[in-house]
Design a protein around this motif. Structure first.
Motif, PDB file in Angstrom:
ATOM      1  N   GLU A 106      34.787  -3.703 111.083  1.00 15.14           N
ATOM      2  CA  GLU A 106      36.127  -3.518 111.650  1.00 15.14           C
ATOM      3  C   GLU A 106      37.043  -4.682 111.250  1.00 15.14           C
ATOM      4  O   GLU A 106      38.193  -4.478 110.848  1.00 15.14           O
ATOM      5  CB  GLU A 106      36.003  -3.427 113.175  1.00 15.14           C
ATOM      6  CG  GLU A 106      37.275  -3.140 113.903  1.00 15.14           C
ATOM      7  CD  GLU A 106      37.063  -3.088 115.412  1.00 15.14           C
ATOM      8  OE1 GLU A 106      38.088  -3.154 116.112  1.00 15.14           O
ATOM      9  OE2 GLU A 106      35.910  -3.003 115.889  1.00 15.14           O
ATOM     10  N   PHE A 107      36.524  -5.900 111.320  1.00 12.38           N
ATOM     11  CA  PHE A 107      37.265  -7.115 110.974  1.00 12.38           C
ATOM     12  C   PHE A 107      37.651  -7.129 109.491  1.00 12.38           C
ATOM     13  O   PHE A 107      38.814  -7.300 109.132  1.00 12.38           O
ATOM     14  CB  PHE A 107      36.393  -8.325 111.339  1.00 12.38           C
ATOM     15  CG  PHE A 107      36.886  -9.661 110.856  1.00 12.38           C
ATOM     16  CD1 PHE A 107      38.160 -10.109 111.154  1.00 12.38           C
ATOM     17  CD2 PHE A 107      36.054 -10.490 110.133  1.00 12.38           C
ATOM     18  CE1 PHE A 107      38.601 -11.358 110.732  1.00 12.38           C
ATOM     19  CE2 PHE A 107      36.471 -11.731 109.707  1.00 12.38           C
ATOM     20  CZ  PHE A 107      37.756 -12.165 110.008  1.00 12.38           C
ATOM     21  N   PHE A 108      36.675  -6.919 108.587  1.00 19.30           N
ATOM     22  CA  PHE A 108      36.933  -6.957 107.145  1.00 19.30           C
ATOM     23  C   PHE A 108      37.885  -5.850 106.714  1.00 19.30           C
ATOM     24  O   PHE A 108      38.735  -6.045 105.857  1.00 19.30           O
ATOM     25  CB  PHE A 108      35.634  -6.847 106.353  1.00 19.30           C
ATOM     26  CG  PHE A 108      34.761  -8.075 106.407  1.00 19.30           C
ATOM     27  CD1 PHE A 108      35.263  -9.315 106.774  1.00 19.30           C
ATOM     28  CD2 PHE A 108      33.419  -7.982 106.092  1.00 19.30           C
ATOM     29  CE1 PHE A 108      34.448 -10.434 106.823  1.00 19.30           C
ATOM     30  CE2 PHE A 108      32.596  -9.100 106.129  1.00 19.30           C
ATOM     31  CZ  PHE A 108      33.118 -10.328 106.503  1.00 19.30           C
ATOM     32  N   THR A 109      37.740  -4.676 107.304  1.00 20.60           N
ATOM     33  CA  THR A 109      38.597  -3.554 106.962  1.00 20.60           C
ATOM     34  C   THR A 109      40.039  -3.830 107.386  1.00 20.60           C
ATOM     35  O   THR A 109      40.979  -3.449 106.695  1.00 20.60           O
ATOM     36  CB  THR A 109      38.083  -2.263 107.611  1.00 20.60           C
ATOM     37  OG1 THR A 109      36.724  -2.056 107.200  1.00 20.60           O
ATOM     38  CG2 THR A 109      38.902  -1.066 107.200  1.00 20.60           C
ATOM     39  N   LYS A 110      40.217  -4.524 108.478  1.00 20.71           N
ATOM     40  CA  LYS A 110      41.564  -4.833 108.973  1.00 20.71           C
ATOM     41  C   LYS A 110      42.232  -5.926 108.137  1.00 20.71           C
ATOM     42  O   LYS A 110      43.400  -5.797 107.769  1.00 20.71           O
ATOM     43  CB  LYS A 110      41.491  -5.255 110.441  1.00 20.71           C
ATOM     44  CG  LYS A 110      42.787  -5.723 111.015  1.00 20.71           C
ATOM     45  CD  LYS A 110      43.809  -4.634 111.145  1.00 20.71           C
ATOM     46  CE  LYS A 110      45.061  -5.190 111.819  1.00 20.71           C
ATOM     47  NZ  LYS A 110      46.146  -4.285 111.811  1.00 20.71           N
ATOM     48  N   GLN A 120      47.631 -19.243 103.046  1.00 14.28           N
ATOM     49  CA  GLN A 120      48.355 -19.050 104.298  1.00 14.28           C
ATOM     50  C   GLN A 120      48.299 -17.595 104.757  1.00 14.28           C
ATOM     51  O   GLN A 120      48.160 -17.325 105.952  1.00 14.28           O
ATOM     52  CB  GLN A 120      49.813 -19.504 104.161  1.00 14.28           C
ATOM     53  CG  GLN A 120      50.529 -19.582 105.489  1.00 14.28           C
ATOM     54  CD  GLN A 120      49.836 -20.532 106.479  1.00 14.28           C
ATOM     55  OE1 GLN A 120      49.568 -21.678 106.155  1.00 14.28           O
ATOM     56  NE2 GLN A 120      49.553 -20.038 107.665  1.00 14.28           N
ATOM     57  N   ASP A 121      48.378 -16.653 103.829  1.00 16.02           N
ATOM     58  CA  ASP A 121      48.283 -15.236 104.181  1.00 16.02           C
ATOM     59  C   ASP A 121      46.908 -14.926 104.760  1.00 16.02           C
ATOM     60  O   ASP A 121      46.777 -14.197 105.744  1.00 16.02           O
ATOM     61  CB  ASP A 121      48.562 -14.357 102.963  1.00 16.02           C
ATOM     62  CG  ASP A 121      48.733 -12.888 103.317  1.00 16.02           C
ATOM     63  OD1 ASP A 121      49.129 -12.587 104.462  1.00 16.02           O
ATOM     64  OD2 ASP A 121      48.470 -12.035 102.444  1.00 16.02           O
ATOM     65  N   ILE A 122      45.872 -15.490 104.162  1.00 22.75           N
ATOM     66  CA  ILE A 122      44.508 -15.293 104.665  1.00 22.75           C
ATOM     67  C   ILE A 122      44.379 -15.850 106.073  1.00 22.75           C
ATOM     68  O   ILE A 122      43.875 -15.187 106.985  1.00 22.75           O
ATOM     69  CB  ILE A 122      43.485 -15.950 103.712  1.00 22.75           C
ATOM     70  CG1 ILE A 122      43.445 -15.187 102.383  1.00 22.75           C
ATOM     71  CG2 ILE A 122      42.103 -16.017 104.357  1.00 22.75           C
ATOM     72  CD1 ILE A 122      42.676 -15.894 101.291  1.00 22.75           C
ATOM     73  N   GLU A 128      45.616 -13.625 113.360  1.00 24.23           N
ATOM     74  CA  GLU A 128      46.153 -12.459 114.062  1.00 24.23           C
ATOM     75  C   GLU A 128      45.015 -11.587 114.598  1.00 24.23           C
ATOM     76  O   GLU A 128      45.078 -11.085 115.722  1.00 24.23           O
ATOM     77  CB  GLU A 128      47.046 -11.644 113.119  1.00 24.23           C
ATOM     78  CG  GLU A 128      47.644 -10.426 113.777  1.00 24.23           C
ATOM     79  CD  GLU A 128      48.481  -9.591 112.822  1.00 24.23           C
ATOM     80  OE1 GLU A 128      48.744  -8.421 113.172  1.00 24.23           O
ATOM     81  OE2 GLU A 128      48.867 -10.077 111.751  1.00 24.23           O
ATOM     82  N   TRP A 129      43.971 -11.369 113.783  1.00 22.20           N
ATOM     83  CA  TRP A 129      42.834 -10.550 114.208  1.00 22.20           C
ATOM     84  C   TRP A 129      42.221 -11.091 115.498  1.00 22.20           C
ATOM     85  O   TRP A 129      41.898 -10.350 116.414  1.00 22.20           O
ATOM     86  CB  TRP A 129      41.782 -10.486 113.111  1.00 22.20           C
ATOM     87  CG  TRP A 129      40.479  -9.925 113.592  1.00 22.20           C
ATOM     88  CD1 TRP A 129      39.377 -10.633 113.982  1.00 22.20           C
ATOM     89  CD2 TRP A 129      40.131  -8.553 113.795  1.00 22.20           C
ATOM     90  NE1 TRP A 129      38.378  -9.787 114.397  1.00 22.20           N
ATOM     91  CE2 TRP A 129      38.825  -8.502 114.292  1.00 22.20           C
ATOM     92  CE3 TRP A 129      40.821  -7.362 113.595  1.00 22.20           C
ATOM     93  CZ2 TRP A 129      38.180  -7.313 114.586  1.00 22.20           C
ATOM     94  CZ3 TRP A 129      40.176  -6.180 113.892  1.00 22.20           C
ATOM     95  CH2 TRP A 129      38.869  -6.161 114.377  1.00 22.20           C
TER      96      TRP A 129
END
Length: 156
Positions: A106-110, A120-122, A128-129
């Protein structure tokens, strides 16, 4: 005799051309027919999100501290047998085995992590997750399937 040979050759060429160009399948335009499956043979072990076999990386190790205390620890590694651990102290989760795989999927897919994303995007997607606004330590190591490595270590 020569004319008969020419006619026969012309006939054979016409049959071959028409046979090669024709649509022999009666259900080619049928919307309920099954489509062919595309197989990627050049994918590395672990696969990618494009093939649905993996996440694009063979190793993922994330540690986040908040106020100097461990808050998040996610480990994922592709081997002959997969291993996974998912710890989120903020949500009181300490998962292993299949439960960890389910949460990690669920985490990786999001977050949809790729090697060409900015650091910074990563960080922003991961924070956020987990619903975090700040951290005192952010440490991420990822080994992508294409051989590239990502290392982010940030302390505030």
């Amino acid at each position: 005799m020569m004319n008969k040979l020419k006619v026969l050759m012309l006939f054979l060429v016409a049959v071959l051309v028409l046979g090669a160009c024709g649509n022999a399948s009666k259900n080619a335009d049928d919307p309920t027919r099954e489509d062919a499956t595309v197989i990627y043979e050049d994918e590395k072990e672990g696969g990618t999100m494009n093939t649905g076999d993996g996440y694009g990386f063979s190793e993922f190790d994330l540690e986040i501290e908040v106020d100097g205390k461990d808050a998040v620890d996610v480990e994922y590694e592709v081997k002959k047998s997969h291993e996974a651990k998912y710890v989120n102290q903020l949500a009181s989760l300490n998962l292993k085995d299949q439960e960890a795989f389910d949460k990690i999927d669920e985490f990786f897919t999001k977050i949809m992590l790729t090697h060409d994303m900015s650091n910074q995007d990563i960080i922003d997607r991961i924070m956020e997750w987990f619903g975090l606004d700040t951290y005192t330590k952010f440490d991420l190591d990822v080994d992508f399937d294409d051989g590239t490595k990502l290392e982010i270590e940030d302390r505030k």
